[in-house]
Design a protein around this motif. Structure first.
Motif, short mmCIF file in Angstrom:
data_model
loop_
_atom_site.label_atom_id
_atom_site.label_comp_id
_atom_site.label_asym_id
_atom_site.label_seq_id
_atom_site.Cartn_x
_atom_site.Cartn_y
_atom_site.Cartn_z
N SER A 79 23.08 -130.28 -19.77
CA SER A 79 24.25 -129.76 -20.31
C SER A 79 24.71 -129.52 -21.69
CB SER A 79 25.53 -130.97 -20.00
OG SER A 79 24.79 -132.16 -20.78
N TRP A 126 27.93 -121.82 -14.93
CA TRP A 126 29.00 -122.73 -14.82
C TRP A 126 29.15 -123.51 -13.45
CZ3 TRP A 126 32.93 -123.85 -17.77
CH2 TRP A 126 34.19 -124.48 -17.27
N SER A 165 27.92 -123.71 -27.94
CA SER A 165 27.10 -124.81 -27.56
C SER A 165 26.30 -125.62 -28.49
CB SER A 165 26.40 -124.72 -25.99
OG SER A 165 25.57 -125.77 -25.86
N ASP A 201 33.25 -127.78 -13.70
CA ASP A 201 34.30 -127.46 -14.85
C ASP A 201 33.51 -127.56 -16.36
OD1 ASP A 201 33.39 -130.03 -14.73
OD2 ASP A 201 35.56 -130.91 -14.83
N HIS A 202 32.36 -127.21 -16.12
CA HIS A 202 31.38 -127.31 -17.32
C HIS A 202 30.44 -126.37 -17.40
CE1 HIS A 202 29.70 -130.05 -14.69
NE2 HIS A 202 28.35 -130.10 -15.65
#
Length: 235
Positions: free
Chosen positions: A150, A124, A42, A127-128
């Protein structure tokens, strides 16, 4: 819970003993590796594939095999965006702004706001991935600041610290301990912490036990609130 235990022919007392059993050293290692791989993936915005992530972790003192690193994003359905011909040099893997370990696993505190510890974990949602940064006061083991985003940037770290500073009256010399993640080593994070009167402290290379209280908190958080739920929104 009672219905689940009856369905599986498991006693509730046996289930809770299993739930509260201490983790094996290998399980702790695997969880630490997964967290560090996801953090690195990330941090570098999906530009690092398994070889580069493995090298980054090795430089940071977290030895791991290429196969282990490659397996973790694959199971999450994640793929790096860099091309196969990309080459890189050692500059990207150097360690800057590494602070001394002032805590040395002395996790007790004589008063509030004497020692804080902080870290980032991932959650989680639908979906991300979302990234959660928290700040813990080691005197009470309570979370005094947190931030959710995020992306995993130094702003995430400073936002969590900002909440803690706003909620607490601190004195100069407060020890704030973290791992050696790039967010905590960024000049912006270091400068912000020092302006507020804090003293940065960082774990030794590849040693998750140097931040054991926060690792323990994240483990219980995921068992009790994350794994058992299916969150579909970050609002």
């Amino acid at each position: 819970m009672a219905m689940m235990c009856r369905t599986l022919s498991v006693s509730r007392s046996g289930y809770y003993r299993w739930l509260d059993r201490p983790k094996s050293q290998r399980a702790c290692w695997r969880e630490q590796i997964e967290a560090q791989v996801m953090k690195t993936f990330s941090t570098f915005k999906a530009r690092y594939g398994a070889p580069r992530i493995a090298m980054e972790l090795t430089v940071r003192g977290i030895p791991c095999s290429l196969n282990t690193v490659a397996d973790i994003p694959q199971k999450q359905g994640l793929k790096a965006r860099n091309g196969q011909a990309f080459s890189y040099g050692g500059r990207a893997l150097t360690m800057h702004n590494v602070s001394d370990n002032l805590l040395w696993r002395e996790f007790g505190a004589n008063k509030p706001n004497e020692k804080w510890t902080t870290d980032i974990t991932y959650i989680w949602v639908e979906d991300h991935w979302l990234h959660l940064a928290t700040v813990m006061d080691l005197y009470s083991r309570s979370i005094v600041g947190w931030a959710l985003d995020s992306s995993m940037t130094e702003e995430l770290v400073t936002d969590a610290l900002s909440m803690a500073f706003e909620r607490r009256d601190i004195e100069l010399g407060l020890t704030i301990h973290s791992d050696r993640g790039v967010q905590y080593r960024s000049q912006k994070s270091i400068d912000y912490l020092k302006r507020k009167g804090g003293r940065p402290s960082m774990s030794r290379k590849g040693n998750c036990w140097d931040n054991a209280p926060m690792e323990s908190f994240f483990s219980r958080l995921k068992v009790e609130l994350i794994y058992a739920e299916q969150y579909d929104t970050d609002s």
